[in-house]
Design an enzyme around this catalytic site. Structure first.
Site, short mmCIF file in Angstrom:
data_model
loop_
_atom_site.label_atom_id
_atom_site.label_comp_id
_atom_site.label_asym_id
_atom_site.label_seq_id
_atom_site.Cartn_x
_atom_site.Cartn_y
_atom_site.Cartn_z
N THR A 1 0.75 -1.23 -0.15
CA THR A 1 0.03 -0.17 0.02
C THR A 1 0.98 1.26 -0.17
O THR A 1 2.10 1.33 0.32
CB THR A 1 -0.87 -0.07 1.12
OG1 THR A 1 -1.50 1.18 1.17
CG2 THR A 1 -0.02 -0.32 2.57
N ASP A 2 0.17 2.48 -0.44
CA ASP A 2 0.94 3.67 -0.29
C ASP A 2 1.15 4.29 0.88
O ASP A 2 1.98 4.99 1.26
CB ASP A 2 0.43 4.71 -1.24
CG ASP A 2 -1.15 5.02 -1.02
OD1 ASP A 2 -1.69 4.24 -0.23
OD2 ASP A 2 -1.57 5.98 -1.67
N GLU A 3 0.03 3.63 1.73
CA GLU A 3 0.09 4.13 3.11
C GLU A 3 1.49 4.01 4.01
O GLU A 3 1.77 4.71 5.00
CB GLU A 3 -0.86 3.55 4.08
CG GLU A 3 -2.26 3.62 3.36
CD GLU A 3 -3.31 3.48 4.28
OE1 GLU A 3 -3.20 3.35 5.32
OE2 GLU A 3 -4.36 3.03 3.53
N TYR B 1 -1.83 -0.35 11.12
CA TYR B 1 -1.62 -0.96 9.73
C TYR B 1 -0.67 -0.58 8.74
O TYR B 1 0.05 -1.91 8.24
CB TYR B 1 -3.01 -0.71 9.04
CG TYR B 1 -3.21 -0.96 7.38
CD1 TYR B 1 -3.32 -2.49 7.10
CD2 TYR B 1 -3.22 0.12 6.70
CE1 TYR B 1 -3.23 -2.66 5.66
CE2 TYR B 1 -3.38 -0.27 5.11
CZ TYR B 1 -3.18 -1.57 4.67
OH TYR B 1 -3.32 -1.81 3.37
N LYS C 1 2.43 -3.37 7.09
CA LYS C 1 2.73 -3.64 6.04
C LYS C 1 3.97 -3.00 5.65
O LYS C 1 4.55 -3.57 4.80
CB LYS C 1 1.71 -2.56 4.91
CG LYS C 1 0.26 -3.13 4.91
CD LYS C 1 0.13 -4.54 4.54
CE LYS C 1 -0.04 -4.68 2.82
NZ LYS C 1 -0.26 -5.96 2.30
P1 NAD Z 1 -9.74 -7.35 2.30
O1 NAD Z 1 -9.58 -7.08 3.82
O2 NAD Z 1 -10.71 -7.17 1.54
O3 NAD Z 1 -9.14 -9.04 1.88
C1 NAD Z 1 -8.19 -9.62 2.61
C2 NAD Z 1 -8.21 -10.99 2.52
O4 NAD Z 1 -7.28 -11.76 3.27
C3 NAD Z 1 -9.59 -11.51 2.96
O5 NAD Z 1 -10.32 -12.40 2.17
C4 NAD Z 1 -9.38 -12.26 4.32
O6 NAD Z 1 -9.99 -13.38 4.77
C5 NAD Z 1 -7.86 -12.88 3.90
N1 NAD Z 1 -6.86 -13.14 5.37
C6 NAD Z 1 -6.91 -12.18 6.27
N2 NAD Z 1 -6.09 -12.78 7.20
C7 NAD Z 1 -5.90 -13.86 6.69
C8 NAD Z 1 -4.64 -14.82 7.09
N3 NAD Z 1 -4.16 -14.89 8.27
N4 NAD Z 1 -4.59 -16.12 6.25
C9 NAD Z 1 -4.96 -16.14 5.07
N5 NAD Z 1 -5.89 -15.29 4.65
C10 NAD Z 1 -6.22 -14.27 5.43
O7 NAD Z 1 -8.28 -6.53 1.80
P2 NAD Z 1 -8.19 -5.94 0.29
O8 NAD Z 1 -8.75 -4.45 0.46
O9 NAD Z 1 -8.66 -6.64 -0.79
O10 NAD Z 1 -6.61 -5.74 0.27
C11 NAD Z 1 -5.76 -7.01 -0.19
C12 NAD Z 1 -4.53 -6.42 -0.17
O11 NAD Z 1 -4.20 -5.16 -1.12
C13 NAD Z 1 -3.82 -6.08 1.09
O12 NAD Z 1 -2.66 -6.53 1.63
C14 NAD Z 1 -3.99 -4.74 1.44
O13 NAD Z 1 -2.76 -4.23 2.10
C15 NAD Z 1 -3.33 -4.26 -0.22
N6 NAD Z 1 -4.03 -3.07 -0.35
C16 NAD Z 1 -5.28 -2.60 -0.34
C17 NAD Z 1 -5.73 -1.33 -0.75
C18 NAD Z 1 -7.15 -1.00 -0.71
O14 NAD Z 1 -7.49 0.17 -0.93
N7 NAD Z 1 -8.10 -1.62 -0.25
C19 NAD Z 1 -4.74 -0.33 -1.30
C20 NAD Z 1 -3.59 -0.91 -1.47
C21 NAD Z 1 -2.99 -2.01 -0.94
P1 TYD Z 2 -10.65 4.09 4.53
O1 TYD Z 2 -11.62 3.56 3.34
O2 TYD Z 2 -10.81 3.48 5.94
O3 TYD Z 2 -9.22 3.73 3.47
P2 TYD Z 2 -7.79 4.30 4.27
O4 TYD Z 2 -7.88 4.80 5.53
O5 TYD Z 2 -7.11 3.05 4.14
O6 TYD Z 2 -7.43 5.38 3.42
O7 TYD Z 2 -10.91 5.63 4.58
C1 TYD Z 2 -10.76 6.43 3.48
C2 TYD Z 2 -10.77 7.87 4.01
O8 TYD Z 2 -12.09 8.07 4.41
C3 TYD Z 2 -9.90 8.03 5.19
O9 TYD Z 2 -9.36 9.69 5.07
C4 TYD Z 2 -10.84 8.07 6.39
C5 TYD Z 2 -12.14 8.40 6.06
N1 TYD Z 2 -13.25 7.82 6.32
C6 TYD Z 2 -14.43 8.60 6.92
O10 TYD Z 2 -14.28 9.82 7.03
N2 TYD Z 2 -15.60 7.95 7.39
C7 TYD Z 2 -15.63 6.60 7.51
O11 TYD Z 2 -16.73 6.09 7.95
C8 TYD Z 2 -14.55 5.70 6.99
C9 TYD Z 2 -14.52 4.43 6.95
C10 TYD Z 2 -13.30 6.53 6.49
#
Ligand code: NAD
Ligand code: TYD
Length: 351
Positions: free
Chosen positions: A132-134, A157, A161
């Site tokens: 992630t970019d975070e 988080y 990561k």
């Molecule tokens: P998500 O929470 O929707 O899915 C995570 C999946 O991992 C779930 O299916 C969960 O059951 C599985 N999981 C959790 N713990 C586990 C374990 N111990 N063993 C096996 N499986 C397990 O997450 P997402 O949003 O799809 O993100 C997927 C990846 O991409 C993550 O690594 C996240 O850090 C990265 N990512 C997400 C975003 C975003 O905006 N969602 C952006 C950049 C990077």
């Molecule tokens: P989120 O979807 O949790 O992603 P991330 O924290 O990984 O960027 O949140 C996106 C943005 O929205 C973040 O600045 C937090 C804000 N946010 C709210 O204002 N209200 C909410 O209920 C949630 C879940 C997030």
């Protein structure tokens, strides 16, 4: 079968789009989806591919070292695309240990199994870590994250990561393991669990519940449609250079309040009612502790080196996403019951 690819976290939001893409595009690959099916994992996301002959689902924990070692042997894993993680910042603030366990120990357990199974002969094997970019921390008003931006994670988080990224790099540097890492901005689109901002807002507008906006709503995120991320992952997996990092972003910076306004207006239009109706649900709530102000990605490296670019502008992507949620009421019902509801109450109290 030319490859036997372990995709972790394939039942989650991004993972399910990655699995679908790989299963459909590469019939010669065996795709093994390993997922623990936590609250965020949902096999309904993959109902359209679960009978495919090149697809296997295995339920299990990436942090279970002996189980992971056996899995590598049993399926003769050649490559890993690692997405499984605890992924929600707010949950990491409540329970950081779960994030260290899954994101750090889980990644290390996969690296260790890959090292043992591939016998330190990495020519035909790749460990691809989806991050992630975070990890780069928070930006001020100016500037963009580039691949060389120093890591400066702020939440449990992002700290977990960042740590997992460092372990992947260390396995590359110390043992010579081939790896790629990508650091992506905020994703949105179908199948995202409604604890994250966009599906939460859509779901609450549908149910006429308050829309919780943290702090002043002026935090900025760079939004990318999930299928564009899956496209980038496919490209990096096949053409990424060894030991390289790629930043992936949508070129779609928005303030949270601007985004919530956009979703409100799209839904008012869909419901054919006066503009401003849904906006009345907006409720400013206490800010997230340590809330990062701004994320924004410079994705020129992946654009230049691999020819990737985002296909959707944010408004078009939001409309597609709203349409998906409105036409998948049963999916939303299923995931908003049970565990999610109790978390929701703890998180937002009476909201
Ligand atoms: P998500 O929470 O929707 O899915 C995570 C999946 O991992 C779930 O299916 C969960 O059951 C599985 N999981 C959790 N713990 C586990 C374990 N111990 N063993 C096996 N499986 C397990 O997450 P997402 O949003 O799809 O993100 C997927 C990846 O991409 C993550 O690594 C996240 O850090 C990265 N990512 C997400 C975003 C975003 O905006 N969602 C952006 C950049 C990077
Ligand atoms: P989120 O979807 O949790 O992603 P991330 O924290 O990984 O960027 O949140 C996106 C943005 O929205 C973040 O600045 C937090 C804000 N946010 C709210 O204002 N209200 C909410 O209920 C949630 C879940 C997030």
């Amino acid at each position: 079968m030319s490859k036997s690819i372990l995709v972790t976290g394939g039942a989650g939001f991004i993972g399910s789009h990655v699995i679908r893409r790989l299963v459909n595009r590469y019939p010669n690959y065996k795709i093994i989806n390993l997922d623990l099916l936590t609250y965020a994992g949902n096999l309904e996301n993959l109902a359209d591919v679960d009978q495919a002959s090149n697809y296997n689902f295995v339920k299990g924990d990436i942090a279970d070292i002996s189980f992971i070692n056996e899995l590598f042997q049993k399926y003769e894993i050649t490559d890993v695309i690692h997405l499984a993680a605890e992924s929600h910042v707010d949950r990491s603030i409540t329970d950081p240990f779960a994030f260290a366990r899954t994101n750090v120990m889980g990644t290390l357990s996969l690296l260790n199994a890959a090292k043992q199974s591939w016998k330190e002969n990495y020519d035909d094997h790749l460990f691809y870590h989806v991050s992630t970019d975070e990890v780069y921390g928070s930006l001020g008003d100016e500037g963009l994250f580039v691949e060389t931006t120093p890591y400066d994670p702020n939440s449990p988080y992002s700290a977990s990561k960042a740590s997992s990224d460092h372990f992947v790099r260390a396995f590359g540097h110390t043992y010579g393991m081939k790896y790629c890492i990508s650091n992506c901005s905020n994703n949105y689109g179908p199948n995202q669990f409604p604890e994250k901002l966009i599906p939460l807002v859509i779901n609450n507008i549908v149910n006429e519940k308050p829309l919780p906006v943290y702090g002043d709503g002026l935090n900025v995120r760079d939004w990318l449609y999930v299928e564009d991320h899956a496209d980038a992952i496919d490209l990096i997996f096949h053409h990424g250079a060894n030991h390289e990092t790629y930043n992936i972003g949508g070129n779609n910076e928005m303030t949270n309040i601007g985004l919530v306004h956009m979703l409100c207006d799209i839904l008012d239009e869909k419901y054919n009612r006066p503009q401003g109706t849904a906006r009345q649900l907006i409720t400013f709530v206490k800010d997230r502790p340590g809330h990062d102000q701004r994320y924004a990605i410079d994705s020129s490296k992946i654009q230049r080196d691999l020819g990737w670019e985002p296909s959707l502008l944010v408004e078009e992507g939001m409309r597609k996403t709203v349409d998906w949620y409105l036409s998948h009421e049963a999916w939303l019902q299923n995931v908003t019951s049970g565990t999610y509801q109790s978390f929701y109450e703890r998180q937002y109290g009476s909201v």
